[in-house]
Design a protein around this motif. Structure first.
Motif, PDB file in Angstrom:
ATOM      1  N   ASP A  67      33.935  25.050   8.104  1.00 38.74           N
ATOM      2  CA  ASP A  67      33.167  26.124   8.756  1.00 38.74           C
ATOM      3  C   ASP A  67      31.831  26.334   8.047  1.00 38.74           C
ATOM      4  O   ASP A  67      30.798  26.587   8.684  1.00 38.74           O
ATOM      5  N   ALA A  68      31.851  26.252   6.723  1.00 43.59           N
ATOM      6  CA  ALA A  68      30.622  26.443   5.957  1.00 43.59           C
ATOM      7  C   ALA A  68      29.607  25.351   6.295  1.00 43.59           C
ATOM      8  O   ALA A  68      28.408  25.619   6.464  1.00 43.59           O
ATOM      9  N   ARG A  69      30.103  24.100   6.407  1.00 44.87           N
ATOM     10  CA  ARG A  69      29.200  23.000   6.749  1.00 44.87           C
ATOM     11  C   ARG A  69      28.623  23.179   8.162  1.00 44.87           C
ATOM     12  O   ARG A  69      27.454  22.917   8.418  1.00 44.87           O
ATOM     13  N   ARG A  70      29.484  23.670   9.085  1.00 43.79           N
ATOM     14  CA  ARG A  70      29.025  23.882  10.451  1.00 43.79           C
ATOM     15  C   ARG A  70      27.949  24.970  10.507  1.00 43.79           C
ATOM     16  O   ARG A  70      26.928  24.832  11.189  1.00 43.79           O
ATOM     17  N   LYS A  71      28.173  26.053   9.768  1.00 37.78           N
ATOM     18  CA  LYS A  71      27.208  27.142   9.757  1.00 37.78           C
ATOM     19  C   LYS A  71      25.903  26.692   9.109  1.00 37.78           C
ATOM     20  O   LYS A  71      24.800  27.026   9.578  1.00 37.78           O
ATOM     21  N   ALA A  72      26.014  25.906   8.029  1.00 33.07           N
ATOM     22  CA  ALA A  72      24.806  25.400   7.361  1.00 33.07           C
ATOM     23  C   ALA A  72      24.011  24.514   8.316  1.00 33.07           C
ATOM     24  O   ALA A  72      22.775  24.554   8.367  1.00 33.07           O
ATOM     25  N   SER A  73      24.726  23.722   9.091  1.00 33.09           N
ATOM     26  CA  SER A  73      24.058  22.851  10.068  1.00 33.09           C
ATOM     27  C   SER A  73      23.345  23.681  11.127  1.00 33.09           C
ATOM     28  O   SER A  73      22.215  23.370  11.526  1.00 33.09           O
ATOM     29  N   LEU A  97      17.802  34.454   8.851  1.00 33.48           N
ATOM     30  CA  LEU A  97      17.963  35.704   8.112  1.00 33.48           C
ATOM     31  C   LEU A  97      17.365  36.869   8.899  1.00 33.48           C
ATOM     32  O   LEU A  97      17.960  37.942   9.019  1.00 33.48           O
ATOM     33  N   ALA A  98      16.177  36.644   9.475  1.00 32.21           N
ATOM     34  CA  ALA A  98      15.535  37.688  10.273  1.00 32.21           C
ATOM     35  C   ALA A  98      16.367  38.021  11.499  1.00 32.21           C
ATOM     36  O   ALA A  98      16.484  39.185  11.899  1.00 32.21           O
ATOM     37  N   ALA A 125      18.281  25.902  13.361  1.00 35.97           N
ATOM     38  CA  ALA A 125      17.466  27.077  13.689  1.00 35.97           C
ATOM     39  C   ALA A 125      16.119  27.010  12.991  1.00 35.97           C
ATOM     40  O   ALA A 125      15.064  27.274  13.597  1.00 35.97           O
ATOM     41  N   VAL A 126      16.126  26.638  11.713  1.00 40.24           N
ATOM     42  CA  VAL A 126      14.878  26.529  10.954  1.00 40.24           C
ATOM     43  C   VAL A 126      13.997  25.437  11.546  1.00 40.24           C
ATOM     44  O   VAL A 126      12.767  25.594  11.678  1.00 40.24           O
ATOM     45  N   ALA A 127      14.615  24.300  11.923  1.00 37.37           N
ATOM     46  CA  ALA A 127      13.857  23.196  12.519  1.00 37.37           C
ATOM     47  C   ALA A 127      13.213  23.612  13.833  1.00 37.37           C
ATOM     48  O   ALA A 127      12.134  23.129  14.199  1.00 37.37           O
ATOM     49  N   ASP A 128      13.839  24.577  14.536  1.00 32.37           N
ATOM     50  CA  ASP A 128      13.292  25.081  15.800  1.00 32.37           C
ATOM     51  C   ASP A 128      12.285  26.202  15.592  1.00 32.37           C
ATOM     52  O   ASP A 128      11.804  26.797  16.562  1.00 32.37           O
TER      53      ASP A 128
END
Length: 328
Positions: free
Chosen positions: A5-11, A24-25, A16-19
């Protein structure tokens, strides 16, 4: 959280950052409060440092009357400059002092939101100045009687149907030149009859410094009479309607209203009567008279060097004040 789950969330976060998004915001936005909730948080944080219950009530009431109906249920990140203007413009020219306080309180709440990352800038700040006409600065003072009429006013109050607690408390206020709240909350353990002194603790003083008040013979007589008011509490002037509670802030005002003096003076105004008398009828140095009112002496540098409180000289002044009022 499991490793998968942690790996999935990190992905998901990397995507999101790449987009061009900010995870965090986005999380903060999901928790963004309404203005009412933010104002409540600010109120709760500041309430312990407000010495006056009346100030706290007025602070919240101003938001209930002018702000919550407009933006109370809006998320703070959606509030615009136009929304703030809708709160203050209706009263900006007709009730300028109230409007100034309303805007200040909106700004304070949004500053709290800005500090917690809920908004990026304060829409109640200088950015709306251009939409508001300049507010005239009208300096208003508490109504006060000429010092020549104070003795007669006390005589009128003594003959009124006010409670003994209210009449004695008002006389105590006048004789000590104290603020209403300081007198109404006076406690017996603050009174030193042997030294003829009232020592007001710092937490009840406007400047948050302990203040000693020399008591004239007339003031001691008021306190002797006040002993008959004892209700089991340590209050010198307990409320006759609510045992164990001090007189309310409106009690003394009602006394003045009932005897026809409210249009000419406030309770606080008796301090101005005393100060004017000290200036015009005595040779008391400025610093001594100001110390009698528990005012700060000079600027910050001067205050750093002035360590005394002119207590001995103030005792003479308070005795003169009682004599001027024709009180023994």
């Amino acid at each position: 959280m499991g490793l998968a789950d942690a790996r999935r969330k990190a992905s998901d976060y990397r995507t999101a950052v790449a987009d061009g998004r900010n995870p965090l915001a986005e999380k903060r936005r999901a928790d963004t409060p309404t203005f009412r909730v933010a104002a409540q948080a600010v109120y709760d944080a500041n309430r312990p440092r407000w010495r006056s219950d009346r100030h706290a009530k007025l602070w919240w009431a101003s938001l209930e009357n002018h702000v919550f109906p407009v933006i109370g249920d809006m998320r703070v990140d959606r509030i615009t400059q136009s929304d703030v203007l809708r709160c203050v413009e209706p009263i900006w020219t007709t009730r300028p002092e109230a409007a100034r306080k309303v805007r200040q309180r909106i700004r304070t709440a949004l500053r709290w939101c800005q500090a917690h990352g809920y908004v990026t800038f304060n829409v109640a700040g200088e950015v709306i100045d251009g939409a508001l006409p300049p507010m005239p600065r009208v300096q208003s003072h508490f109504r006060s009687l000429p010092y020549q009429e104070v003795a007669e006013a006390l005589a009128v109050v003594d003959k009124s149907g006010a409670s003994e607690a209210a009449k004695l408390c008002l006389r105590f206020v006048v004789l000590t030149a104290a603020r209403s709240g300081e007198a109404r909350n006076a406690q017996w353990d603050e009174i030193d009859f042997a030294a003829c002194e009232w020592r007001i603790p710092a937490e009840r003083m406007k400047a948050a410094n302990e203040h000693r008040v020399p008591l004239s013979d007339a003031t001691i007589e008021v306190l002797q009479q006040a002993k008959s008011l004892h209700d089991g509490s340590d209050l010198v002037f307990p409320s006759p309607l609510k045992p164990g509670r001090p007189l309310s802030d409106m009690t003394l005002t009602k006394v003045l209203r009932d005897v026809g003096l409210a249009e000419r003076t406030t309770v606080h105004g008796f301090r101005a009567s005393f100060r004017t008398w000290a200036l015009e009828q005595t040779d008391t140095p400025w610093a001594v008279a100001e110390a009698a009112l528990a005012h700060g002496l000079g600027d910050a540098v001067q205050q750093a060097y002035i360590r005394g409180d002119a207590y001995t000289k103030r005792r003479k002044l308070m005795d003169q004040w009682a004599q001027f009022l024709g009180l023994p």
